[in-house]
Structure formats: C-alpha cells, structure tokens
Write a protein that holds these residues in place. Sequence first.
Motif, PDB file in Angstrom:
ATOM      1  N   VAL A 163       0.802  -1.158  -0.167  1.00 17.07           N
ATOM      2  CA  VAL A 163      -0.089   0.017   0.098  1.00 17.07           C
ATOM      3  C   VAL A 163       0.807   1.396   0.180  1.00 17.07           C
ATOM      4  O   VAL A 163       0.625   2.167  -0.795  1.00 17.07           O
ATOM      5  N   VAL A 164       2.029   1.252   0.710  1.00 16.66           N
ATOM      6  CA  VAL A 164       2.640   2.353   0.721  1.00 16.66           C
ATOM      7  C   VAL A 164       3.634   2.753  -0.393  1.00 16.66           C
ATOM      8  O   VAL A 164       3.568   3.704  -0.773  1.00 16.66           O
ATOM      9  N   ALA A 211      11.028  -8.482  -3.636  1.00 17.38           N
ATOM     10  CA  ALA A 211      11.557  -7.528  -4.519  1.00 17.38           C
ATOM     11  C   ALA A 211      10.988  -7.932  -5.981  1.00 17.38           C
ATOM     12  O   ALA A 211      10.601  -6.959  -6.631  1.00 17.38           O
ATOM     13  N   VAL A 212      10.999  -9.162  -6.287  1.00 17.36           N
ATOM     14  CA  VAL A 212      10.256  -9.577  -7.861  1.00 17.36           C
ATOM     15  C   VAL A 212       8.604  -8.963  -7.611  1.00 17.36           C
ATOM     16  O   VAL A 212       8.370  -8.279  -8.696  1.00 17.36           O
ATOM     17  N   GLY A 213       8.224  -9.236  -6.755  1.00 20.70           N
ATOM     18  CA  GLY A 213       6.664  -8.768  -6.525  1.00 20.70           C
ATOM     19  C   GLY A 213       6.591  -7.230  -6.897  1.00 20.70           C
ATOM     20  O   GLY A 213       5.786  -6.702  -7.633  1.00 20.70           O
ATOM     21  N   LEU A 214       7.350  -6.364  -6.056  1.00 22.51           N
ATOM     22  CA  LEU A 214       7.298  -5.044  -6.319  1.00 22.51           C
ATOM     23  C   LEU A 214       7.804  -4.570  -7.609  1.00 22.51           C
ATOM     24  O   LEU A 214       7.408  -3.734  -8.253  1.00 22.51           O
ATOM     25  N   LEU A 215       8.869  -5.221  -8.189  1.00 20.15           N
ATOM     26  CA  LEU A 215       9.263  -5.029  -9.488  1.00 20.15           C
ATOM     27  C   LEU A 215       7.854  -5.202 -10.555  1.00 20.15           C
ATOM     28  O   LEU A 215       7.889  -4.141 -11.328  1.00 20.15           O
ATOM     29  N   PHE A 216       7.343  -6.169 -10.342  1.00 24.47           N
ATOM     30  CA  PHE A 216       5.994  -6.153 -11.425  1.00 24.47           C
ATOM     31  C   PHE A 216       5.125  -5.264 -10.885  1.00 24.47           C
ATOM     32  O   PHE A 216       4.413  -4.434 -11.937  1.00 24.47           O
ATOM     33  N   GLY A 217       4.769  -5.049  -9.676  1.00 24.57           N
ATOM     34  CA  GLY A 217       3.786  -4.349  -9.107  1.00 24.57           C
ATOM     35  C   GLY A 217       3.833  -2.885  -9.217  1.00 24.57           C
ATOM     36  O   GLY A 217       2.987  -2.192  -9.800  1.00 24.57           O
ATOM     37  N   ALA A 254      -3.978  -5.641  -8.655  1.00 22.03           N
ATOM     38  CA  ALA A 254      -2.346  -5.700  -8.469  1.00 22.03           C
ATOM     39  C   ALA A 254      -1.967  -5.899  -7.231  1.00 22.03           C
ATOM     40  O   ALA A 254      -1.145  -6.741  -6.623  1.00 22.03           O
ATOM     41  N   ILE A 255      -2.826  -4.989  -6.113  1.00 20.82           N
ATOM     42  CA  ILE A 255      -2.633  -5.100  -4.705  1.00 20.82           C
ATOM     43  C   ILE A 255      -2.739  -6.448  -4.013  1.00 20.82           C
ATOM     44  O   ILE A 255      -1.989  -7.076  -3.284  1.00 20.82           O
ATOM     45  N   ILE A 256      -3.854  -6.990  -4.371  1.00 13.80           N
ATOM     46  CA  ILE A 256      -4.194  -8.266  -3.988  1.00 13.80           C
ATOM     47  C   ILE A 256      -3.323  -9.502  -4.360  1.00 13.80           C
ATOM     48  O   ILE A 256      -2.675 -10.163  -3.363  1.00 13.80           O
ATOM     49  N   PHE A 257      -3.019  -9.547  -5.663  1.00 13.46           N
ATOM     50  CA  PHE A 257      -1.931 -10.406  -5.923  1.00 13.46           C
ATOM     51  C   PHE A 257      -0.621 -10.129  -5.420  1.00 13.46           C
ATOM     52  O   PHE A 257       0.161 -11.098  -5.172  1.00 13.46           O
ATOM     53  N   THR A 316       0.343 -16.859  -8.421  1.00 17.97           N
ATOM     54  CA  THR A 316       0.282 -15.530  -8.275  1.00 17.97           C
ATOM     55  C   THR A 316       1.516 -14.843  -9.184  1.00 17.97           C
ATOM     56  O   THR A 316       0.879 -13.517  -9.913  1.00 17.97           O
ATOM     57  N   PHE A 317       2.417 -15.448  -9.278  1.00 20.22           N
ATOM     58  CA  PHE A 317       3.666 -14.798 -10.300  1.00 20.22           C
ATOM     59  C   PHE A 317       2.955 -14.808 -11.715  1.00 20.22           C
ATOM     60  O   PHE A 317       3.118 -13.530 -12.295  1.00 20.22           O
ATOM     61  N   SER A 318       2.276 -15.528 -11.991  1.00 18.63           N
ATOM     62  CA  SER A 318       1.931 -15.618 -13.448  1.00 18.63           C
ATOM     63  C   SER A 318       0.558 -14.535 -13.592  1.00 18.63           C
ATOM     64  O   SER A 318       0.673 -13.703 -14.566  1.00 18.63           O
ATOM     65  N   MET A 319      -0.161 -14.515 -12.437  1.00 13.16           N
ATOM     66  CA  MET A 319      -1.227 -13.584 -12.582  1.00 13.16           C
ATOM     67  C   MET A 319      -0.526 -12.170 -12.588  1.00 13.16           C
ATOM     68  O   MET A 319      -0.794 -11.040 -13.488  1.00 13.16           O
ATOM     69  N   LEU A 320       0.853 -11.830 -11.797  1.00  8.20           N
ATOM     70  CA  LEU A 320       1.029 -10.648 -11.862  1.00  8.20           C
ATOM     71  C   LEU A 320       1.755 -10.349 -13.207  1.00  8.20           C
ATOM     72  O   LEU A 320       1.579  -9.114 -13.807  1.00  8.20           O
TER      73      LEU A 320
END
Lengths: 233, 233, 234, 234, 247
Positions: free
Chosen positions: C69-70, C143-149, C185-188, C205-209
Amino acid sequence: MSIESSNINVQPHDDPTRSGLTLDSICCERGDRLLIQDLSLHIADGQGVRIEGPNGSGKTTLLRVIAGLSQQYDGQVRWNGEDIRQNASSLATECLYIGHLAGVKALLTPLENLSWWLSLHIPSAKPISQEVQLQALQSVGLDRFADTPCHQLSAGQQRRIALARLYLSEHRLWVLDEPFTAIDAAGVVLLEQRIAEHLAQGGMAIVTTHQAMNIAGFTSHSLSVMSANGAIS
Amino acid sequence: MSIESSNINVQPHDDPTRSGLTLDSICCERGDRLLIQDLSLHIADGQGVRIEGPNGSGKTTLLRVIAGLSQQYDGQVRWNGEDIRQNASSLATECLYIGHLAGVKALLTPLENLSWWLSLHIPSAKPISQEVQLQALQSVGLDRFADTPCHQLSAGQQRRIALARLYLSEHRLWVLDEPFTAIDAAGVVLLEQRIAEHLAQGGMAIVTTHQAMNIAGFTSHSLSVMSANGAIS
Amino acid sequence: MSTIHRDEHAPIFAAFNALLLRDLRVYFRYRGTWLNPLVFVLMVITLFTLGIGPDPSALSNHAAGIIWVVALLGIMLSLDALFRADYDDGSLEQLLLSPQPLYLSVLAKILAHWFITGLPIVLASPLYSLMLGIPFSAVPALAVGLLFGSGILSFIGAIGAALTVSLRSGGLLIALLTLPLYVPAIIFGSQFVESAIEGWPLMPTFSMLLGLLIGAMVLSPLAIIGGLRLSQDV
Amino acid sequence: MSTIHRDEHAPIFAAFNALLLRDLRVYFRYRGTWLNPLVFVLMVITLFTLGIGPDPSALSNHAAGIIWVVALLGIMLSLDALFRADYDDGSLEQLLLSPQPLYLSVLAKILAHWFITGLPIVLASPLYSLMLGIPFSAVPALAVGLLFGSGILSFIGAIGAALTVSLRSGGLLIALLTLPLYVPAIIFGSQFVESAIEGWPLMPTFSMLLGLLIGAMVLSPLAIIGGLRLSQDV
Amino acid sequence: MASWQWFHRLGSPKWLSGTIDRWLPWVLSAGTLLLIISVVWGLAFTPPDYKQGNSFRIIYIHVPTAVVALAAYYVMAIAGAVSIIWRMKVADMALRAIAPVGAALTFLALITGAIWGKPTWGAYWIWQDARLTSMLILFFLYLGIMALHDAYQDSASGNRAAAIMSLVGTVNIPIIYKSVDWWSSLHQPASLKFTEESTIATEMLQPLLLAIPGAYLFFIAAVMLQLRVQIARSEKNTQWMAERSGL
Ligand code: HEM
Ligand SMILES: Nc1ncnc2c1ncn2[C@@H]1O[C@H](COP(=O)(O)OP(=O)(O)OP(=O)(O)O)[C@@H](O)[C@H]1O
Ligand SMILES: Nc1ncnc2c1ncn2[C@@H]1O[C@H](COP(=O)(O)OP(=O)(O)OP(=O)(O)O)[C@@H](O)[C@H]1O
Ligand SMILES: [Mg+2]
Ligand SMILES: [Mg+2]
C-alpha cells in the motif's frame, strides 16, 4: 560582462527626503553575472521612465528590485526618501506592480479576479462596487466576458484582466513589465492613453517594453549589455 | 456574434490534390460562440499568410486546428489535398507549430531542450550534431547561455529557445502563434529575415502577431469580430 | 544514458531515447529528487509504526500488505507531475504533434518515471524486510513482486494522470480514478509476498502479476494517448 | 461566504475574507474536488483492509493510528498545490506586494485549504469508526482529535509547501521536510483516540493537542512568510 | 560597544578562517586523544557488566555520539537564528557545516544502538520504542535540511531556507528528550545525573565521562574542517582568500 548605465534626472544624493522614487547606486548580480552596475536615478511626480535593453539585460530584475520583490541587490531604493528595506509598507501601499505573470487565477472569472485583487491592494474603507469593477473591465473590452472562467479566454484577454487594475488603481507609482504583451494594436493605444493620464494626474510610471511606445512625459533609460550579445546575432 | 471572413487565394475547391495547405469552410465554435465561420483559404509553396484580428477573435483557435491539435471544428483542413483527419502523419512530418507556450523545460538547458525537440521532430537518419545545434542557439543569441538552466533565463531568452527551432527546421509549413512575444526589436528583425528566407526557399508560413511585421510574400487575412468589442473600448 | 545515442537506422528509437533521457534529466537535475519516493516510503512505514503503537507482532504480520500500500502511495504521489509539467509548459503539444509514434513516447515517459520511483522502491526491499521483520528468505520474492507491481502501478496511474492533465483539480482526482484499478495488483502482489513468507507455491500469483503487467503495458498507452489528445481541446 | 462582505471599518479583514473566498471558489469551481481528500482517505483504508487481508481484529486494534496516518497523507498530498498555483500564475507576487498583513493572508489561505481537506475528513469520523470497528462512543473523541490534528497538519505542511514552492522538485520534498514535524501530532492524536476507546482520561492529551495547534497557528505563518519571500529570489 | 567586538569579528570569514587555522590542530588532537584513551580504557580495563557481559562496551561509542548528535542540532538551530536575525554569512556557513556532521553522528548513534540492541533486547530495531524512533526522526530532520540546501540553486536562498527549517525543527527536540517518559520504552532513561547519584557503576562511568568531551571536541574539529570548505567556496573571489592561497 558588465553593464553601462547612464544617469538621467540625476543628483540622487541631493535631498534624501524628497518625494518620489530614488535609486541609489543599485548593483545586481545574478548567477555570477553583474547585470546592473551602479544605477542611480530619480523619478518625481508626473514622470515616467522607460527601461530599455535587449533580452536578458536585466529589466525585469530591476523592476522586481524596485517593487520590493527581490532582496538581492546592493545599494538603496528609496521611496519618499525612506529606504524600502527599512519601511517596505509605505511603498507597498503606493506601488502597483504588473510583471510578466499576470496574477490571474485561471479558474475564476475576470470579475472575481479583479475583486480579490482590489481587496488586497486598494484597502479603502469604502468598498469598490461591482459596477465600478465592471466599468474597469469594460475599459479593457472584457465586459462581455466578466463571468467567463479565465482559462477559456485568449492570451490577450487574460492579460487584459491584469491591466484592468490600471483603471481602478489609486497608486502613485506604476511598475509595469511588458504591459503590452499579447495586447492588440487598438489595446496598446488605449493603454498608452491610460498611462499618460496617470502621469498627468501626478503619478509616476516605470515601464519596460520592446514595442514602440509614445507617451508624453517619458524619458528612456537603457540597460545595455556591453558585449552586445543579447540580440539575435 | 458572428465572424466576417474574406477569401484570399481562393478557389479551394478547384483542385483537391494540389500541393500546400487548404482550409475548406472551416467553422469553429467555442463556449457557445461562433468564432470562425466558413473560412476557406489556400496557401501554396512560398506563400505566407498573416492572420489578423483583435484579442479573442480566434487566431489561436484557428492555428491549433490547422496544426492538428484541436479536433473541434467543421469543414476540412487538407494538406496536399488530403484531409488531415484521415492522414494526420503527413502533415505532422512537414509542419512546425510554435504556440503561446514555448514547449521549453525550465529545468533543462537550452541545448538539452533543443536536442529532445529535434529527436522528436526532425527524425532524420543522420543525427543533428551538437555544433549545428549550438549554431542555431547562436542565431538567437543564446550561445553563451547554452548550458544555463532555462528557469534562470529572462522571458525573452526563454522564448528564443523555442524560436531556435526555426533555424534547424526542415518543415515546409510553419505555424507561428505570436512568435515575436517578449522578443526585443533587434530580435524581431532577425526573425522576420528568417521567415522571409523560409518563404524564399519555397516554404509556407501562417503567422499571427499584434506587432507591425514586414516580410515580403505575406498576405493578410483578418478574423474580425463583428460587434467590434474585443478592443479596449 | 549519459550521452544521446542515435542508431543510424532507427530514428524512432532515437525519439524514444531522447524522451527517456530528457525526463530522466529533469528528474535528476536536482540532486536527491529521485530519492524522494523512497524516503517517503521509509518515512510512512516509520509513521505507521509510531501510530500503531507498541505491538511489534502486528507489524510483521501485515508487513507485505503495508509495504504494498505504501509503495503504491509513493508512486501515485509522484504521478501528478508525469504529464502536468509537460502540459503547462507546452511540451505536451510538441509531443502530440511529433510524427514519431505516440505509443513509444508515452512508454518512454512512463519508463523514466518508473526509473525514479518504482526502481528505488524495489531496490530497497531488503530495508523493508529489516524494518518490518520479514524473513530474509522472502526478500527476493518481495523484490520481484514489487518489480512487477510497481510497473503495473505506473502504467495504470499514468492513465489517471493523462485523463486529468487538463483539469486543474489537483492530484487527488488521479487517486480517485486509479485506486480502483490498482486493486487486483494489490491483492495478487501482497499474496505473492505472503506466499513467499509462508513457503506456498509462487507460480500462480506470479503468472497473474506477469499477465497484469503485460496487459497494462500493452493496453494502457492507448487510453493514455486518448487522454492526452483530449487535453488539447479543453 | 456567498457574497463578499466588507466591514466599513476593517479593510484588513476584508482582505482576509476576500482571499479566503477566492481560494474556496477555486477549490469548489470543479464539482467534486473538495470531496477528493475524503474519498482518498476512505479508499486507502479500504485498500489497507484488502492488503492486510482477512484478519478483522488486526485493523481495529490499530484503528486510531491508521486513521491518523492516512488523514495526514491525504492532507499532505494536497498541500503541494497550496502555494504552487499562486506561484506559477503570479498571484503570489501580488499577495506579497499587498500592503495587507501577510500573516492574515497566509492564515486565510491555510484556512481555505483546511476547509476542503481537513474538515471533510473530520466530518467523516463516524464512517471510519464503522469501517474499522471503533466503538461509537469513541466517535466524538475521534472527531475532536482529527479536528485539532488536521489543523496542526495543515499549518506544518504549509511550511514545507512554502519552502519548496520555487523548487520544481515535486511534492515529495514537502514530505521529507514535514513528516518529521508531524510526529508529535500523530503520537498525541492517536493516543487521544486510544484513550477514548479505552476510557482513559482525555484531558492530558487534549491539552497537548490544543497546545500544539495554538503553537502551530501562531508560529508557522512566520516560517511560511519567510519561505514565500524567499521564493521570489530564486 | 567593545563587548560586541567579538560578535562582529565572528561575522568575518577572514577572522574565522584564521581562528580555525590556529585552533584546529589542537582541538583535533585533543579530541582524538580523549577518544582513544576512553575507548581503550573502556574496552580493555573496565570489568564486564554482570548482566550484559562485554556487549555493553559499545556504550563508549553509542552514548557520546548520541549526546553530541542532539547537541549538534541545538548549535545548528542557533546558527540558523543568527543567520535570520543578523544575516551573518558565517552563521550560514556554520549551519551548512554542522548539518552533515550532525547527520553522520546521528547515523552512528543509530547504528551502534542497533548493534547493541541485538544482544540486549534481542532485536536490532524495535519500532515501538520512542527513543529509537525519535532519533530516526532527528536523522530525517538533518537530511531534510541538507536536501533543502541542495535543492536551491541560489546559495543565498538555500541558506535562508535551511535556516528557517532548522528553527522550525527545534520543536522536535523536546519530543526527543521527553519521548522516553511519554511512551513505554525499552531504552534507558537518562542515567547520567549530576544532581543525584548516577545509576551507572563508577568504573564504567569514568571512561564515559572522558569519551563525551572527547566526542564534543571531535565534533568541533569536524565542523571546523567543513567550515574551511565552506569559506573557501564562498570567499573564492575575495582578495584575502587569493592572498591566503597564494601564500
Ligand atoms: C538504535 C538504537 C538506539 C538509539 C537510536 C539510541 C539513542 C540514544 C540517545 C539519543 C541517547 C542520548 C540521550 C541523551 O543525551 O539524553 C542514548 C543514550 C544512551 N543509550 Fe541508547 N540508543 C539505542 C540503543 C541503545 C541500547 C540497545 C542500549 C543498551 C541497552 C542503549 C543504552 C544507552 C545508554 C545507557 C545511554 C546513556 C543514557 C544517559 O545517561 O543519558 N541504547 N541512546
Ligand atoms: N535566478 C537567476 N539566476 C541566474 N541568472 C538569472 C537569474 N535571474 C535572472 N538571471 C539572468 O539575468 C539576466 C536578466 O534577466 P531579466 O529577466 O532581468 O532580463 P530582461 O531584461 O527582463 O529580459 P527580457 O527582455 O527577456 O524580459 C538574464 O540573462 C538571466 O539569465
Ligand atoms: N475552450 C474554450 N471554451 C470557451 N471559449 C473558448 C475556449 N477556447 C477559446 N475560447 C474563446 O475563443 C475566443 C478566441 O480565443 P483565441 O485564443 O483563439 O483568440 P486569439 O485571437 O488568439 O486572441 P489573442 O490575440 O488574445 O491571442 C476567446 O474569446 C475565448 O474566450
Ligand atoms: Mg523581462
Ligand atoms: Mg492567441
């Protein structure tokens, strides 16, 4: 890089209490360049001075110093003999400044814009009525647009809102930086008339403009860049 | 409220494929006012047109329609016979527009500003070298300021950065809205020369200005407000 | 990135590069500006911990959600400036009038924006994990999640920025327009990090992102271009 | 507030009123703008509940802190525009040159800003309590706390806005400058609400909040005036 | 009038530059000496703490840096006030010089505290602790002032902006001091007391009492070094500077 400066209406040191605006050896440096060197001049009631010079010669810089917006200068600006650094408010009540930026809120209508400006700058006990304000707008040809949001107006029309202040001003000193920008030929003539009227009533004016200007009672003072490079070569 | 419009270089309907810019019965309405009514005109190679009219008569509106920025109009704008609504890119590659806003990033230097603009607008396979860009800046008297952030430049100097594009442009059509704003007298002369040169090389130009302008090969076209109220009354 | 690079045969990418370079220069011109979004994120996390009070477990339990969120807020905060500065100084007109494909120009602007907002936030992942007590083994996933997100957020936020650029109604309208679009995006994204912390499988979840990112990258410029063209006719 | 009211003997307050009215008009000119900060706050709270996931108790435990931080962000988000618009269009020059006391002008501008950001956030207190499960008995305390707190935040944030108005480096520098100053308000504010929820005595934190508000109101305009004057000499 | 002479002299970069040249070697060596003595004494000759073992020894870095980091902010704010009231050039330079030194000290205090926290509290960082968080805020304050300085192209405006900000930031100082009382905190309340009996064992206290003045002296030396850079930068066009570098 240095600046030539010629004194007109000189003898600023004579009588420090005399009425009007006195510049006493003003020096301005901006970004390591000396723009204005040792400029002295006096403007008395009924006099107008046109500051001339190519682009970038320091006209705006000088006008902002005179109006009290800029503090970065050496020398003294005196209003009725008093240094404006000591007593800013005496100049503030008697000086009208219109700069490159019009000071017009794009979301408000011309009438609303005029009205907030009046409350800040003409704090008379008797409020200026809406009819009088409309008259001023009519003088600049905006009466039909009095209630149109300004961002829907053309460049010249927006500039005219700022100039409508001249028709309500009771200030003794007008400091006008390129007042004719974006104004059409007919408008320029009427503005010149208004400025001449102001001088005739004993007012003072300092004006810059790159266009031809003919107003009685104006003298010119040029800030010219020594290595004349400001012009398109 | 209605607009008078006179056709110069008329016969726009004759030969729809002919080269140059053709306006065919353009009508523009803004904020419930009809600004431009049924305007037709043709500009051929080597011709310049000055659009005249008081403040608020619709000059900027017309120029934005021609450049393809504004979509709100009736009628047709044709470039080499093709409606720009159908084929915007053919005009885009050949048209240079400088409007009231200079399109200059205040944080960047003149050189940097020129360079991004060139990459977007003069996509030649051979990149334009920094020397050539510096030459253009010199032409507008900014060579000494090539590396000064633009927000430190004077109003006229900032405007000159936009005008430096004229010295690098290979566009056939120039659409210039008040190019002389904030430019000093010497600068105006040089700009006029540049525009004349452009026409002499077979270019076209549409220009608005409230100042006197003398360039050979220019005809005037006036958009005048019927109830002549745009002028300071 | 230090000099303008022009490929002889690809003036199109010359324009892309020039715009990317221009925007990065503007962002970097004042030292420290590019650090601001990151500092903002670190500060908000600090404040949250202050506001939430003396309960250390509460933070680490929800660390993934809080970070997401932040980070979103940090990116969104800076989105207002993405097109507005160009609109105000007239360079948006020049962009729209350019014969170069607008699609690429828009991509260049978003990429430049992401470089100074999204990327530092991604690179600081180890810091968050330290601050909020996330196990170090989950840092790569974070890090990977934030990269995509952050990429997704930049594209979606740019739509809001484009649609509101000519309205002088402030940056909060962007938030209003784009927050609902951010929800998937936030949820996944926070699910992804949670999966990493808990050791659940990451691929779904990775493929969703990834899908969201590609979708946003391909589709959002179309909406953005529409919004920008619109802004000229107000 | 619908017509300009000028007291015959008080041109000073005429200027105050005119400026207040002007800013409110600008804010209200586009319908919905004034709702933005509120909607933002509601959305972020919604997002938090999404990001934090299915654990209702976690939220309500920290409800006070969350509300405070989010309200702060909503206000800060909109602070960038407080003086920047005036700076860009030249009306800040006119303000500084006016013979009227700048102190009052600055107060008027902050008050107007608070009316469209702080006040709606205060008035929506019952809504938050509903969303985050705060007992209804604590709503008055929540509202009073937010009333004071949002005022403090507006004044402090305005300092950051004034000091950065001439720097084109984006709104995030404001965050860097003012977030550290917000800390006392956040601490006492969330303590106040917590005290109300838990039934602890309210007076000590209340008087601290009041003191902070009065201090901010009296002192911050001085720093703001300094910052605004500075902006003309860049 | 005479009593004000020192004040006017203080306003002269030339005088200040001379003074720095004269005092810097002494201050620097005295500070270094005190620090070395206290650290060696503390590390080698003090008995281990009965509860914390040897880990407590980091106190000889942690406490001095923390104490001086706080004091540095006061000095900086005073410089800010002088700059605003008397528009004194030297005050601006002092402000500019102190900010990075103060930030570095704060950073050191944070790091050493965090390292100390691991063995004693079981975690490097505990968010909910008031002392820790407020120290972090002090760090942010320093950073903000430095960022503001840098953001202004025009150094005169930057100086003024930073001076205003440093004064505004002083409101946080009492918070930092009082935070331990207002919150529940794991951190030590002030244990060095001059009025009552100190709560630290004398053997541990003695080196600490040497380290604190040592850190002060070291701080002064670092600021002097920074000041020298500031003076050289802002006075580069003056005659005395040209003569000085010519010599
Ligand atoms: C990151 C963590 C820490 C921070 C930011 C921090 C901060 C501070 C500060 C600002 C002071 C100076 C107080 C003053 O001048 O009044 C201080 C003093 C002190 N700290 Fe820490 N500290 C931390 C961790 C620790 C730990 C883990 C211990 C040991 C258990 C500790 C023990 C002390 C002691 C004994 C003093 C001297 C207190 C006095 O006499 O005033 N600190 N610390
Ligand atoms: N803050 C500043 N930093 C550095 N240089 C500045 C700054 N402000 C102005 N200058 C420089 O001072 C010079 C004079 O600027 P000024 O705006 O006074 O010119 P001007 O005579 O009004 O020109 P114009 O006719 O274009 O309006 C310019 O060359 C500009 O680069
Ligand atoms: N979006 C709009 N909504 C309503 N009215 C508009 C809009 N845009 C322009 N107008 C009106 O159209 C008229 C013409 O504007 P335009 O900018 O074309 O004038 P102009 O001839 O360029 O004037 P100037 O000489 O002052 O530049 C103005 O009176 C303006 O009020
Ligand atoms: Mg000028
Ligand atoms: Mg126009």
